[in-house]
Each structure stands twice: as structure tokens, then as C-alpha cells.
Motif scaffolding. Sequence first.
Motif, PDB file in Angstrom:
ATOM      1  N   MET A  57       1.206   8.100   5.363  1.00  0.00           N
ATOM      2  CA  MET A  57       1.732   7.289   6.471  1.00  0.00           C
ATOM      3  C   MET A  57       3.261   7.208   6.372  1.00  0.00           C
ATOM      4  SD  MET A  57       1.155   5.293   9.095  1.00  0.00           S
ATOM      5  CE  MET A  57      -0.626   5.226   9.032  1.00  0.00           C
ATOM      6  N   SER A  87      -1.000  -3.358   9.585  1.00  0.00           N
ATOM      7  CA  SER A  87      -1.505  -3.535  10.943  1.00  0.00           C
ATOM      8  C   SER A  87      -2.592  -2.504  11.222  1.00  0.00           C
ATOM      9  CB  SER A  87      -0.362  -3.363  11.951  1.00  0.00           C
ATOM     10  OG  SER A  87      -0.885  -3.050  13.223  1.00  0.00           O
ATOM     11  N   GLU A 116      -3.848   2.230  11.072  1.00  0.00           N
ATOM     12  CA  GLU A 116      -5.117   2.908  10.807  1.00  0.00           C
ATOM     13  C   GLU A 116      -5.599   3.688  12.032  1.00  0.00           C
ATOM     14  OE1 GLU A 116      -8.039   0.513   8.426  1.00  0.00           O
ATOM     15  OE2 GLU A 116      -6.382  -0.922   8.519  1.00  0.00           O
ATOM     16  N   LYS A 158      -1.544   6.860  -7.041  1.00  0.00           N
ATOM     17  CA  LYS A 158      -2.669   6.081  -6.535  1.00  0.00           C
ATOM     18  C   LYS A 158      -2.984   6.589  -5.132  1.00  0.00           C
ATOM     19  CE  LYS A 158      -3.215   1.819  -7.565  1.00  0.00           C
ATOM     20  NZ  LYS A 158      -3.122   0.349  -7.634  1.00  0.00           N
ATOM     21  N   GLY A 159      -4.240   6.501  -4.752  1.00  0.00           N
ATOM     22  CA  GLY A 159      -4.631   6.976  -3.428  1.00  0.00           C
ATOM     23  C   GLY A 159      -4.740   5.822  -2.442  1.00  0.00           C
ATOM     24  N   GLY A 160      -4.619   6.150  -1.194  1.00  0.00           N
ATOM     25  CA  GLY A 160      -4.853   5.149  -0.152  1.00  0.00           C
ATOM     26  C   GLY A 160      -3.827   4.042  -0.103  1.00  0.00           C
ATOM     27  N   ILE A 161      -2.600   4.332  -0.505  1.00  0.00           N
ATOM     28  CA  ILE A 161      -1.573   3.290  -0.543  1.00  0.00           C
ATOM     29  C   ILE A 161      -0.487   3.505   0.505  1.00  0.00           C
ATOM     30  CG2 ILE A 161      -1.874   2.690  -2.969  1.00  0.00           C
ATOM     31  CD1 ILE A 161       0.688   4.575  -3.285  1.00  0.00           C
ATOM     32  N   GLY A 162      -0.643   4.552   1.333  1.00  0.00           N
ATOM     33  CA  GLY A 162       0.314   4.759   2.417  1.00  0.00           C
ATOM     34  C   GLY A 162       1.339   5.853   2.174  1.00  0.00           C
ATOM     35  N   LYS A 163       1.071   6.757   1.249  1.00  0.00           N
ATOM     36  CA  LYS A 163       2.015   7.871   1.021  1.00  0.00           C
ATOM     37  C   LYS A 163       2.163   8.726   2.274  1.00  0.00           C
ATOM     38  CE  LYS A 163      -0.191   9.636  -2.526  1.00  0.00           C
ATOM     39  NZ  LYS A 163      -1.153   8.544  -2.777  1.00  0.00           N
ATOM     40  N   VAL A 218       6.859  -2.839   4.392  1.00  0.00           N
ATOM     41  CA  VAL A 218       6.107  -2.380   5.558  1.00  0.00           C
ATOM     42  C   VAL A 218       4.871  -3.259   5.716  1.00  0.00           C
ATOM     43  CG1 VAL A 218       4.848  -0.455   6.580  1.00  0.00           C
ATOM     44  CG2 VAL A 218       6.933  -0.022   5.243  1.00  0.00           C
ATOM     45  N   THR A 232      -3.868   6.982  12.180  1.00  0.00           N
ATOM     46  CA  THR A 232      -4.476   7.937  11.241  1.00  0.00           C
ATOM     47  C   THR A 232      -5.767   8.501  11.824  1.00  0.00           C
ATOM     48  OG1 THR A 232      -3.527   6.785   9.347  1.00  0.00           O
ATOM     49  CG2 THR A 232      -5.387   8.234   8.895  1.00  0.00           C
ATOM     50  N   MET A 253       1.801  -2.047   3.467  1.00  0.00           N
ATOM     51  CA  MET A 253       0.631  -2.855   3.845  1.00  0.00           C
ATOM     52  C   MET A 253       0.778  -4.303   3.373  1.00  0.00           C
ATOM     53  SD  MET A 253      -2.505  -0.212   3.461  1.00  0.00           S
ATOM     54  CE  MET A 253      -2.065   1.399   2.813  1.00  0.00           C
TER      55      MET A 253
END
Length: 260
Positions: A17, A221, A225, A10-15, A218, A228, A191
Motif C-alpha cells: 500500500m 480506513s 482495503e 512482517k506481512g500485512g502491515i501496508g508495505k 497513516v 486493494t 493503519m
Amino acid sequence: MNIVAIMNQKGGIGKTMTAASIAYILGEEHGKKVLVADADQQGNISMLYDRYEPEGIGMSELLERNIKTMGGRYRTSDVVQATPHGNIDIIPANGYLMRTNMQLLLQEKEDQVMRFRAAMEEVEDAYDCCIVDCGLLMDMAVTNVLVAADIVVVPVKIGGFEISAINNMAEQLEDLRSINSGIRMKLLMTMRQKNQTSLQVERWLKEASGYGCFRTAVRRSIVAEKATMEGVPLPRFSKNGIVTQDYRKVVAELLEDMEG
Ligand SMILES: Nc1ncnc2c1ncn2[C@@H]1O[C@H](COP(=O)(O)OP(=O)(O)O)[C@@H](O)[C@H]1O
Ligand SMILES: [Mg+2]
């Protein structure tokens, strides 16, 4: 050298980060020798470590022309670059990795999923750990990484369909078990917010999912972002923010795990 892959389809899930923060804390705070490897054609972790070059060499050369397995031009050490952080080196990636994936699919060589593992054996003694940021496709680059990995950290963010994504990951790792029997999967909630749904999912992950899960979740916050957007690893951007503190606990758990 322990190889830790950060993966979830999945995208945008904090990999990214997670990979960037774990690598930073291990290298800069624990004094470990860390190799970051970028297995995502988007090259995001390469950007965070200031080594993104659209035309530069890196993961593609490693997978396409690894010297040991292919009689090619590059040794692993040729594609490893120093980062601005002393203990942390990186194998960067860029858009060319998409073509590499295609190349590997088209070749029907036996070793096509063994190349990353062979490349890591070359630098086995130079690093304590290798942290790999994966893309969201189970492509040839990621398959190569999973064949070599000891632990797969699977970030989970609430937002729907996370359970099927987790089950999918588990099935795919099961399929790889004939080549990599020791591979382990560990879920990491990212998140996390303070609401009922978030708490319910967290409880399910830890108590009912049947999968291994980090005790630490985690938190979410805006500072993450911002890091990033600034293009730097979070623990560098925010030394004492809540998300950095959470990742410190994640690293402590990971070290427990790796060092037994
Ligand atoms: N704990 C967090 N709190 C708030 N935002 C986060 C957190 N972790 C990641 N993000 C943000 O979510 C977005 C996606 O994260 P990223 O690590 O790039 O995901 P992936 O690599 O899985 O696509 C980025 O904008 C990032 O800053
Ligand atoms: Mg990413």
C-alpha cells in the motif's frame, strides 16, 4: 535517482500500500519520473500497476542475467515496462523470483548482492526515483535492493512484536553498512487507529525509539482495503480519502528528505 525501499519482515502491515501510493503520488501529482520495482515474489505491486504476468520477464531476469555484471541477455531497459500512468514505469515480479533467490544463494559469486545496484546504475539518469516494494523475507532479492537503497521506509503496524521487527531491520541494515554506508532507515506508522495503544506506540516511535520516524502517521480506513480489492493504487481509487491525504504528507516528507 533516489532509491527508496519499503521493507519490514512482517506481512500485512501496508508495505505494498505504501509503495504503490508513494509511487503514484510522486509520478501523477508531482510529475516525477518514477520507476517502481517489485522485489516480492507475490507480485502484488505489479498487479496494482496492471503489469503482473505469471510467466513474464522482470526482476528475476534482472538479478539472474544482468547484462553488465553477468554477460547475460537482459539490459535493465529490457525488463522495464510502461504502466497505464504516464510517469510511472515498473520492473514487475512473479513467482519465479523464489527460484531466482535460490539460484543466487547457490552461486557464490562476489557480485551476487550487487546486481540490483548495477542494474539501477544503467537507468540512473532516466528516473528521479525508484520505489521498491519488498517481500517480507530478507532474501537475496531484498538484500540486493537494500545494498542499492538510499532510504528504507519501514511501515509499522500495531499488532505485537513490532519492536523486535524494527530492531531486527536496524541490525540487518547495520550489517549491510560495509557495502552501503549511506543507507538510512525511517519508520512509518500505518493503519493508525484512535485508541490508547495506538497513540502510545506512535509516541514511542517518534520520541523514544531512537529511530528516525515520519511525522505523519497513516490512518486506517476501509477505503484502503477496497482499493486493494479493486487492484488499483489507492490514490487513484480514492483521490481525497483520509489515507490518500496521509500518503500525500508522507510524500512531502520524503521529498524533503531526498532533496535535502
Ligand atoms: N491505511 C490502511 N487502512 C486500512 N487498511 C489498510 C491500510 N493500509 C493497508 N491496508 C490493507 O492491509 C492489507 C495489507 O496491506 P499490504 O500493503 O498488502 O501489506 P504488505 O505488503 O505489508 O503485506 C491490505 O488488505 C490493505 O488493503
Ligand atoms: Mg506486499
